[in-house]
Structures are given as structure tokens and as C-alpha cells.
Design a protein around this motif. Structure first.
Motif, short mmCIF file in Angstrom:
data_model
loop_
_atom_site.label_atom_id
_atom_site.label_comp_id
_atom_site.label_asym_id
_atom_site.label_seq_id
_atom_site.Cartn_x
_atom_site.Cartn_y
_atom_site.Cartn_z
N PRO A 115 0.83 -1.21 0.00
CA PRO A 115 0.00 0.00 0.00
C PRO A 115 0.87 1.26 0.00
CG PRO A 115 0.08 -0.95 2.19
CD PRO A 115 0.80 -1.90 1.30
N GLU A 116 0.25 2.38 -0.29
CA GLU A 116 0.97 3.65 -0.27
C GLU A 116 1.53 3.91 1.13
OE1 GLU A 116 1.86 5.71 -2.68
OE2 GLU A 116 1.02 4.24 -4.07
N GLY A 117 2.77 4.37 1.17
CA GLY A 117 3.41 4.68 2.44
C GLY A 117 4.03 3.49 3.13
N HIS A 118 3.96 2.31 2.50
CA HIS A 118 4.55 1.12 3.11
C HIS A 118 6.07 1.28 3.17
CE1 HIS A 118 5.75 -3.08 3.72
NE2 HIS A 118 4.51 -3.30 4.12
N TYR A 463 1.90 -12.72 1.18
CA TYR A 463 2.19 -12.27 2.53
C TYR A 463 3.03 -10.99 2.54
CZ TYR A 463 0.90 -17.14 3.49
OH TYR A 463 0.25 -18.34 3.55
N GLU A 464 2.99 -10.31 3.69
CA GLU A 464 3.78 -9.10 3.86
C GLU A 464 5.16 -9.41 4.42
OE1 GLU A 464 3.47 -4.70 6.07
OE2 GLU A 464 1.99 -6.27 6.51
N HIS A 465 5.26 -10.44 5.24
CA HIS A 465 6.51 -10.77 5.95
C HIS A 465 6.73 -12.28 5.88
CE1 HIS A 465 9.37 -11.26 9.29
NE2 HIS A 465 9.62 -9.97 9.19
N PRO A 466 7.98 -12.74 5.71
CA PRO A 466 8.23 -14.19 5.60
C PRO A 466 7.85 -14.98 6.83
CG PRO A 466 10.29 -12.95 5.72
CD PRO A 466 9.20 -11.96 5.50
N PHE A 500 2.14 -11.18 14.17
CA PHE A 500 2.61 -10.17 13.22
C PHE A 500 1.43 -9.27 12.82
CE2 PHE A 500 3.05 -8.77 8.79
CZ PHE A 500 4.24 -8.05 8.88
N LYS A 501 1.63 -7.98 12.99
CA LYS A 501 0.59 -7.02 12.60
C LYS A 501 0.92 -6.40 11.25
CE LYS A 501 -0.75 -5.79 17.35
NZ LYS A 501 -0.84 -4.67 18.34
N SER A 502 2.06 -5.74 11.20
CA SER A 502 2.47 -5.09 9.96
C SER A 502 3.95 -4.77 10.03
CB SER A 502 1.67 -3.80 9.73
OG SER A 502 2.04 -2.83 10.69
N MET A 503 4.56 -4.51 8.87
CA MET A 503 5.96 -4.13 8.84
C MET A 503 6.17 -2.80 9.58
SD MET A 503 8.77 -5.50 7.51
CE MET A 503 8.45 -6.32 5.95
#
Length: 523
Positions: A115-118, A463-466, A500-503
Motif C-alpha cells: 500500500p501507499e506509504g509502506h 504475505y507481507e513478511h516471511p 505479526f501485525k504489519s511491517m
């Protein structure tokens, strides 16, 4: 007639014949080497070819996929990545994808879109650990590694000063931590990177004259060096589990002796086991004492064989409510240090069998959330790393892959002190060929590329994170009528879900390691 006039009577080739005659006579007289005796002069070619055999196979004989420990394709990928060259390949894969053990990572039809701002929009290789070392046990200084790819234990002494400096400077730029190995904390580990201080059975750098552990020395060292973020107690390593190392007197310089607190002029033999503890209960008490005195997360490193003590360890963790903050599982295929072939080839399990055996014990007893699991053993490639994350690994440590990135050519002479690349030697002339300013940049490029490709495949899987990878996201070729099957089916367990929530949430963590100015900016 003077001497010059006398020698002018003889043509140049007569001197060559004279040398050959001397060698011929020497060969037939000596009895030490049968080949030279039976085949004077030409027999020396056999020894010359034997000496350069690894290089001949590496560059001329072997194909892209058949060498060990690392084949040409693997080395080429590391070299190209470290030099920021084209690391792609054309015309499809040259691997036998139907061979047993081949890794298939399962992508989704619609990949994860940033997403934008990631944070990864701005920094494509940013990839911190999803778990915090020391969080469960409430250590004074918990630590979340800012990189899931870090440097495994390689001591100053095993590697050269310039090699250690190159890795540490590169780690500082890549914002990954640098495990010191058991050789003590040297000036070459002090170029800014976070460090994991390893304590081995010899207690080098934190010992007395008798080789016994001294807590006050450890506390002083930690207080003097803010870069030390965690302490790893080495029980054993993949190359030689259950056997202590030997540092020959010929390799012990005054500098090494001072750093390790060992005598000059005599071999130093590390014990096979620790003096500070002799069983699981005493080991847990030792871990707690070190954590209390230093305030740092404390973990253990071990190769894996028999599992009864792992069962005992987990039972004690449940009963006492204490335990290691992280566990490093070292595969039997590891080996930056010298080891007897009988140990290197046959003692302890390779990483994937070792890790899954231990992880299932922790899973069965509900302890996976207490520990950060670190994997080590040829995991420094995107597919291997993703498979490890799917199995339950939280952080990866690389050793030989890092050596390759700073110039190692896999000559396999680490144990001789004659490393031609200057990486695994104390020879001043050989290590002078390593320019830390250049080689540190290459290690940084390698880590950055590896993290970036891990993230790209992670996104392809949705996924966002491994850490979100599951046992069903990776298939293994079975090489028979079963075709392929998931890791969950092969090893009969499902990995525990990692919180895990988010980076962005990881980056905002106050326990994140690395450069403070970067953390402030990202937070």
C-alpha cells in the motif's frame, strides 16, 4: 679465463638439464614418495595436479549444479549480487526440478501489493525480525534484530582481521548483527554493527588463566561495548559437535593471545563441554545468571543428534518458567572452521532434519512463543531461507555465503592457513589482498539483495513478511509417484503462528536494533 667467460661456454639449456638431473637423482634416492621414486621428475606432476584439483574441478570439470558445498550457480549468484551485477539467468532453469528434495514455493494468483506509504516502498530490502529476543523473559535490554539475515559465528583467528572488518562494516551498513564466534571480541568487530557475543567452551576473552569463566569480565565487556545486543552460549557447532577446537601455537599471534586471554607459544585446545555447567538445570541457571548480570537476551547454539536433552530442557522451561531467549540450530552441513572429516561428514543432523526435530518438541509443549529460533546451515539463498521460515525459523545466520561475498573462492583450504583469498588465514601477505572498504560494500550488497528477493517471493505468496509463511506454502519433490508434497505432510506438523501485525509495527518497536538515526527516522 674469468668466471663469466667460463659460464659462457655452456648454453642455457644445459642448466635446465643439470637441474632435471639433480631432481632425477634425488627422486630415485629418496624413499618417502613412491610415485616420485618410481617415476622420477614426471611424478611431481601428480602432486601438482592433486594440489590444484579443487580449482580444476571448480573451473573446468564440474557443471553448474554438481559441486559441494556450494555449486557454481550458487557461487555465481552470490558473486553477482555482491558486485551489483546481473544475477539473472536466461532460457529457463538448468536444475532438475523432478529430483528428490527440490523446493517448490507456492505462489498465490494475486500477490500481496504494497500500500501507499509502506516502508518497503522506500526501502525494498528492509526486513526486521517478527519476534523480539528477551521479550518473554523480560530482560532489561530486549532486542529485535533489524534484519532477518545476519552473520553467523566466525571467530577472529578462524577468519583474518581484514575479513572480520569487512563483514562488520558491511553489517553496519546492512543493519544486521554480527556474531563474534567463540574467539572473543576483537577490535575488528567494533566498526559499528550490532554484535552477538558468543561464549564457547574455552570462554575466550572472558576467562581466567585456568580457562574458567569469569562473570566480571563479561559484564565489563558488555558495559564497555554498547554494540553487544545478545549473548550466545555455544554448546556445539555443525562442523564438529561434541569436539572442542584446536588453535595451533603457530597461528597464535600476540594480538590473538591478548584478545582470547591465552598463552603464546603453545596449542590451545577448547574443551568439548562447558565447565560452568554440566547438565540442563545448571545450564538454565547459568543462562539466568548471565542475563541478570548483563541485562541482555541470552541464547544457546547447538547441533542436533539425540533429542532426550531437548525434551528435558523443555520440561524444565515449563516447570521453572525460565529458559533461553533464542536457540540457534546449526545444521551438520555447516563448517567454516577446521574439523575432522569423521565429524564433518557423519556427526549431527543436517539443518532441515535437526530444526524440525527440535521445533516439534517446543511446539508440542507450547513453548514456541518464548523463543526466537535462529537457523544456520546453507540458508543464505532465497528459496532455502523461505523454506526455513515456513518450518518455523525466525532469523537466519549466514557464514560461508558471507565469506563468498567478500572474495572466498571455495578453495577448501581453510584449515591450512593458506587461504588464497585472504579470508580464512592469518598470513599477513594473503589477507592484505582484502580491502575492507570494498569488500564491506560487497557484503552489504549481498545481504540487501537476499532480503529483497526473500520479500519479493513472500509477496508472490500473498504475505507481507516471511514469518507468515506456512508449512503448506512450500512443496518438496518426492522423486516418486507421490510427485510433490507439502512440508506439513513431510514433517507431520503445522508451524505455530508468529504474532505479526504489519511491517510498520515492527519498525516502530523500541527494541529494534541497528543504527539509531535510522530507527528514529523510520519510527
Amino acid at each position: 679465463m674469468n668466471l663469466n667467460e667460463f659460464f659462457s661456454w655452456f648454453p642455457w639449456w644445459s642448466y635446465v638439464l643439470l637441474v632435471l638431473l639433480i631432481v632425477f637423482l634425488r627422486d630415485i634416492i629418496q624413499k618417502k614418495h613412491t610415485i616420485s621414486h618410481n617415476f622420477p621428475i614426471v611424478g611431481h606432476l601428480r602432486y601438482m595436479l592433486e594440489r590444484i584439483g579443487p580449482e580444476l574441478r571448480q573451473y573446468i570439470v564440474a557443471n553448474n549444479r554438481e559441486e559441494l558445498p556450494f555449486n557454481r550457480s550458487q557461487r555465481s549468484w552470490v558473486y553477482a549480487s555482491s558486485k551489483r551485477e546481473n544475477n539473472y539467468q536466461g532460457f529457463g532453469t538448468d536444475q532438475d526440478i523432478y529430483a528428490p528434495g527440490h523446493i517448490f514455493i507456492n505462489p498465490t494468483m494475486i500477490p500481496y501489493a504494497l500500500p501507499e506509504g509502506h516502508p518497503n516502498k522506500q526501502t525494498p530490502s528492509l526486513l526486521p525480525s517478527a519476534k523480539v529476543m528477551g521479550a518473554y523473559n523480560k530482560r532489561k535490554k530486549p532486542f529485535r534484530p533489524k534484519s532477518v539475515i545476519n552473520i553467523s559465528a566466525m571467530s577472529f583467528g578462524s577468519l583474518s582481521a581484514n575479513a572480520i572488518s569487512s563483514l562488520n562494516k558491511g553489517a553496519y551498513k546492512a543493519e544486521c548483527y554480527h556474531n563474534t564466534g567463540e574467539g572473543g571480541y576483537s577490535p575488528y568487530h567494533m566498526h559499528g554493527a550490532d554484535t552477538m557475543l558468543q561464549i564457547g567452551t574455552g570462554y575466550f576473552g572472558v576467562r581466567d588463566d585456568n580457562g574458567d569463566f569469569v562473570m566480571d569480565k563479561l559484564v565489563d565487556l558488555v558495559n564497555q561495548h554498547e554494540a553487544v545486543k545478545a549473548i550466545e552460549i555455544k554448546l556445539s557447532q555443525g562442523a564438529k559437535p561434541g569436539k572442542g577446537g584446536v588453535l595451533p601455537a603457530s597461528k597464535i599471534t600476540k594480538e590473538i593471545a591478548e584478545i582470547r586471554h591465552i598463552p603464546l607459544g603453545q596449542d590451545v585446545v577448547s574443551p568439548s563441554g562447558h565447565k560452568a555447567f554440566t547438565n540442563m538445570t545448571e545450564m538454565l541457571d547459568f543462562i539466568e545468571a548471565v542475563a541478570k548480570e548483563t541485562g541482555l537476551p541470552v541464547g544457546i547454539k547447538s547441533a542436533v543428534g539425540k533429542l532426550d536433552m531437548w525434551e528435558e530442557l523443555t520440561d524444565l522451561m515449563l516447570a521453572k518458567g525460565i529458559g533461553p531467549d533464542f536457540i540457534t540450530i546449526d545444521g551438520g552441513e555447516g563448517g567454516t572452521g577446521a574439523a575432522p572429516p569423521s565429524f564433518a561428514n557423519h556427526v549431527s543432523l543436517p539443518f532441515i532434519f535437526a530444526f524440525t526435530s527440535v521445533y516439534q518438541i517446543f511446539l508440542k509443549k507450547g513453548l514456541t512463543d518464548r523463543v526466537v529460533f535462529i537457523g544456520s546451515g546453507k540458508l543464505g539463498f532465497p528459496s532455502s531461507a523461505l523454506m526455513a521460515f515456513a518450518l518455523g525459523v525466525d532469523v537466519i545466520q549466514v557464514a560461508r555465503e558471507g565469506m563468498l561475498s567478500i572474495g572466498c573462492i571455495q578453495a577448501q583450504v581453510c584449515h591450512t592457513n593458506r587461504c588464497p583469498a585472504g579470508v580464512a588465514t592469518q598470513n599477513k601477505w594473503l589477507q592484505a589482498g582484502i580491502d575492507p572498504a570494498l569488500k564491506s560494500e560487497r557484503f552489504y550488497n549481498y545481504v540487501k539483495t537476499l532480503r529483497k528477493e526473500i520479500l519479493e517471493i513472500t509477496h508472490a505468496c500473498g504475505y507481507e513478511h516471511p514469518s507468515q509463511m506456512t508449512m503448506k506454502d512450500v512443496d518438496i519433490s518426492m522423486g516418486d509417484n507421490n510427485y510433490t508434497t507439502t512440508l506439513a505432510n513431510v514433517y507431520n506438523y503445522e508451524k505455530a503462528q508468529v504474532p505479526f501485525k504489519s511491517m510498520a509495527d515492527l519498525i516502530a518497536c523500541p527494541h529494534l536494533g541497528g543504527k539509531k538515526e535510522t530507527n528514529t527516522a523510520l519510527a
